[in-house]
Motif scaffolding. Structure first.
Motif, PDB file in Angstrom:
ATOM      1  N   HIS A 139      48.528   4.594 122.732  1.00 16.86           N
ATOM      2  CA  HIS A 139      48.789   3.869 121.504  1.00 16.86           C
ATOM      3  C   HIS A 139      47.329   4.353 120.784  1.00 16.86           C
ATOM      4  CE1 HIS A 139      52.461   1.699 122.298  1.00 16.86           C
ATOM      5  NE2 HIS A 139      52.202   1.746 123.405  1.00 16.86           N
ATOM      6  N   LYS A 140      47.331   4.450 119.489  1.00 14.28           N
ATOM      7  CA  LYS A 140      46.189   4.815 118.817  1.00 14.28           C
ATOM      8  C   LYS A 140      45.151   5.804 119.347  1.00 14.28           C
ATOM      9  CE  LYS A 140      47.431   1.448 115.870  1.00 14.28           C
ATOM     10  NZ  LYS A 140      48.328   0.736 116.405  1.00 14.28           N
ATOM     11  N   VAL A 141      45.942   6.822 120.209  1.00 12.84           N
ATOM     12  CA  VAL A 141      44.887   7.850 120.778  1.00 12.84           C
ATOM     13  C   VAL A 141      44.916   9.158 120.141  1.00 12.84           C
ATOM     14  CG1 VAL A 141      44.979   9.308 122.940  1.00 12.84           C
ATOM     15  CG2 VAL A 141      45.020   6.789 123.191  1.00 12.84           C
ATOM     16  N   PHE A 142      46.315   9.587 119.838  1.00 15.35           N
ATOM     17  CA  PHE A 142      46.343  10.977 119.383  1.00 15.35           C
ATOM     18  C   PHE A 142      46.161  11.094 117.604  1.00 15.35           C
ATOM     19  CE2 PHE A 142      49.553  11.095 123.034  1.00 15.35           C
ATOM     20  CZ  PHE A 142      48.708  11.736 123.776  1.00 15.35           C
ATOM     21  N   ASN A 143      45.842   9.972 117.080  1.00 13.48           N
ATOM     22  CA  ASN A 143      44.902  10.296 115.661  1.00 13.48           C
ATOM     23  C   ASN A 143      43.552  10.046 115.948  1.00 13.48           C
ATOM     24  OD1 ASN A 143      44.662   7.310 116.319  1.00 13.48           O
ATOM     25  ND2 ASN A 143      46.278   6.947 114.979  1.00 13.48           N
ATOM     26  N   THR A 144      42.882  10.389 117.014  1.00 12.28           N
ATOM     27  CA  THR A 144      41.605  10.225 117.154  1.00 12.28           C
ATOM     28  C   THR A 144      41.181  11.706 118.002  1.00 12.28           C
ATOM     29  OG1 THR A 144      41.655   9.353 119.435  1.00 12.28           O
ATOM     30  CG2 THR A 144      41.642   7.823 117.513  1.00 12.28           C
ATOM     31  N   PHE A 169      54.311   7.025 122.020  1.00 17.46           N
ATOM     32  CA  PHE A 169      53.001   7.449 121.174  1.00 17.46           C
ATOM     33  C   PHE A 169      53.062   7.186 119.774  1.00 17.46           C
ATOM     34  CE2 PHE A 169      55.158  11.595 121.893  1.00 17.46           C
ATOM     35  CZ  PHE A 169      54.786  12.188 120.746  1.00 17.46           C
ATOM     36  N   ASP A 170      52.004   7.314 119.268  1.00 18.16           N
ATOM     37  CA  ASP A 170      51.925   6.958 117.916  1.00 18.16           C
ATOM     38  C   ASP A 170      51.199   8.418 117.478  1.00 18.16           C
ATOM     39  OD1 ASP A 170      48.993   6.035 116.750  1.00 18.16           O
ATOM     40  OD2 ASP A 170      49.824   5.210 118.648  1.00 18.16           O
ATOM     41  N   GLU A 217      64.534   9.038 120.197  1.00 15.98           N
ATOM     42  CA  GLU A 217      65.333   7.759 119.933  1.00 15.98           C
ATOM     43  C   GLU A 217      65.201   6.931 118.613  1.00 15.98           C
ATOM     44  OE1 GLU A 217      66.948   6.525 124.303  1.00 15.98           O
ATOM     45  OE2 GLU A 217      65.052   5.595 123.650  1.00 15.98           O
ATOM     46  N   ALA A 218      63.872   6.850 118.536  1.00 18.30           N
ATOM     47  CA  ALA A 218      63.547   5.976 117.382  1.00 18.30           C
ATOM     48  C   ALA A 218      62.275   6.189 116.885  1.00 18.30           C
ATOM     49  CB  ALA A 218      63.606   4.427 117.894  1.00 18.30           C
ATOM     50  N   SER A 219      61.838   5.579 116.007  1.00 20.05           N
ATOM     51  CA  SER A 219      60.470   5.724 114.963  1.00 20.05           C
ATOM     52  C   SER A 219      60.153   4.425 114.354  1.00 20.05           C
ATOM     53  CB  SER A 219      60.138   7.191 114.607  1.00 20.05           C
ATOM     54  OG  SER A 219      61.035   7.047 113.438  1.00 20.05           O
ATOM     55  N   PHE A 220      58.950   4.141 114.195  1.00 25.86           N
ATOM     56  CA  PHE A 220      58.520   2.991 113.228  1.00 25.86           C
ATOM     57  C   PHE A 220      57.085   3.225 112.942  1.00 25.86           C
ATOM     58  CE2 PHE A 220      58.332   1.299 117.535  1.00 25.86           C
ATOM     59  CZ  PHE A 220      57.167   0.631 117.643  1.00 25.86           C
ATOM     60  N   LEU A 221      56.794   2.559 111.824  1.00 27.10           N
ATOM     61  CA  LEU A 221      55.350   2.509 111.379  1.00 27.10           C
ATOM     62  C   LEU A 221      54.486   1.265 112.129  1.00 27.10           C
ATOM     63  CD1 LEU A 221      55.639   3.604 107.554  1.00 27.10           C
ATOM     64  CD2 LEU A 221      55.099   5.076 109.770  1.00 27.10           C
ATOM     65  N   THR A 229      50.379   4.465 111.345  1.00 29.35           N
ATOM     66  CA  THR A 229      50.679   5.432 112.123  1.00 29.35           C
ATOM     67  C   THR A 229      52.099   5.354 112.712  1.00 29.35           C
ATOM     68  OG1 THR A 229      49.966   6.547 114.287  1.00 29.35           O
ATOM     69  CG2 THR A 229      49.685   4.104 114.029  1.00 29.35           C
ATOM     70  N   GLU A 230      52.529   6.444 113.026  1.00 30.53           N
ATOM     71  CA  GLU A 230      54.167   6.539 113.165  1.00 30.53           C
ATOM     72  C   GLU A 230      54.199   6.561 114.753  1.00 30.53           C
ATOM     73  OE1 GLU A 230      58.572   8.318 111.743  1.00 30.53           O
ATOM     74  OE2 GLU A 230      56.166   9.431 111.298  1.00 30.53           O
ATOM     75  N   VAL A 231      55.007   5.647 115.022  1.00 37.03           N
ATOM     76  CA  VAL A 231      55.282   5.298 116.700  1.00 37.03           C
ATOM     77  C   VAL A 231      56.707   6.176 116.962  1.00 37.03           C
ATOM     78  CG1 VAL A 231      55.715   3.950 118.800  1.00 37.03           C
ATOM     79  CG2 VAL A 231      53.979   3.226 116.623  1.00 37.03           C
ATOM     80  N   LEU A 232      56.573   7.048 117.818  1.00 35.81           N
ATOM     81  CA  LEU A 232      57.858   7.792 118.333  1.00 35.81           C
ATOM     82  C   LEU A 232      58.178   7.460 119.577  1.00 35.81           C
ATOM     83  CD1 LEU A 232      56.609  11.407 117.081  1.00 35.81           C
ATOM     84  CD2 LEU A 232      57.797   9.472 115.800  1.00 35.81           C
ATOM     85  N   VAL A 233      59.363   7.291 119.989  1.00 32.39           N
ATOM     86  CA  VAL A 233      60.065   7.014 121.313  1.00 32.39           C
ATOM     87  C   VAL A 233      60.824   8.202 121.493  1.00 32.39           C
ATOM     88  CG1 VAL A 233      61.487   5.098 122.439  1.00 32.39           C
ATOM     89  CG2 VAL A 233      59.860   4.506 120.621  1.00 32.39           C
ATOM     90  N   PHE A 234      60.846   8.694 122.735  1.00 31.63           N
ATOM     91  CA  PHE A 234      61.553   9.767 123.234  1.00 31.63           C
ATOM     92  C   PHE A 234      62.284   9.481 124.485  1.00 31.63           C
ATOM     93  CE2 PHE A 234      58.248  12.041 120.494  1.00 31.63           C
ATOM     94  CZ  PHE A 234      59.174  12.982 119.860  1.00 31.63           C
TER      95      PHE A 234
END
Length: 238
Positions: A139-144, A169-170, A217-221, A229-234
């Motif tokens: 969380h809040k890692v891959f935009n940094t 992850f987002d 599976e899903a995503s949300f902001l 940031t967009e959270v992706l669920v695989f």
């Protein structure tokens, strides 16, 4: 300097880290002074997004991420542990591994939550065996971090996730970067922090994970300061 045995060289480590922008001692002191748990202090005061962590965890619960009671969880870059703490309350895993580059925060999390801190080297999760984790999250890692750093982690995340497990992850996708938000980043976030904020194309993530046997599976902001940031669920194929 040479006579004293020192050389002045240009640093090649430009990745930055949570220990740079979230210093342990100063953050803990400020949280205590504000009378807030450190996670709430970061959300409410530092980021100006009260309840942001809770809302993300609530959304993941609603999507069924914790429903199967994941027994093994791995988190990349837990920092202060604000997502870690809430995740542990949701599913009470038997083993929780962390990969955290900031030694003071890693030590704090080990002592406070009895998690297992793994050595961090070159965006690798090498100490974790293949197909051994029920839930992998960041969380809040891959935009940094840089594009290549994030990409290397993506391959590793898919490797360690067991069939039927989840990856969460987002990333700051194009969904989060409309012209008004880009203008705001330039105006308000001009200082940046090495690679922060780092953008990542959404379809790039979806296509890559599909080749690794993981379906979106899903995503949300989720809020990140004045932006999102967009959270992706695989889910990894069983």
């Amino acid at each position: 300097m040479g006579r004293a045995g020192f050389d002045i060289v240009r640093s090649t480590n430009n990745r930055g880290g949570v220990d740079d922008f979230l210093p342990f001692e100063a953050t803990m002191r400020a949280a205590r002074a504000a009378g807030l748990p450190v996670g709430d202090y970061i959300d409410e005061v530092m980021n100006g997004t009260p309840g942001a962590t809770r809302s993300t965890i609530d959304a993941l619960r609603a999507l069924g991420v914790f429903a199967a009671g994941p027994d093994t969880v791995l988190e990349i870059g837990p920092g202060s542990g604000r997502y870690l703490e809430k995740t542990m309350k949701e599913c009470s895993p038997g083993r929780y591994e962390i990969y955290e580059t900031a030694a003071p925060w890693a030590e704090y999390l080990v002592n406070t939550f009895k998690v297992i801190a793994r050595p961090t080297t070159d965006c690798s999760l090498a100490p974790t065996p293949d197909s051994s984790v029920d839930l992998v999250q960041a969380h809040k890692v891959f935009n940094t971090v840089t594009f290549l750093s994030a990409s290397r982690y993506f391959f590793e995340m898919a490797r360690v996730t067991r069939p039927g497990g989840r990856i969460v992850f987002d990333v700051m996708t194009e969904t989060c970067l409309d012209p008004a938000t880009m203008r705001a980043w330039v105006a308000k976030g001009g200082d940046g922090h090495d690679s922060y904020p780092a953008a990542m194309p959404r379809q790039t993530c979806v296509d890559l994970f599909a080749t690794l046997g993981c379906a979106l599976e899903a995503s949300f902001l989720a809020p990140v300061g004045f932006a999102s940031t967009e959270v992706l669920v695989f889910a990894k194929e069983a």
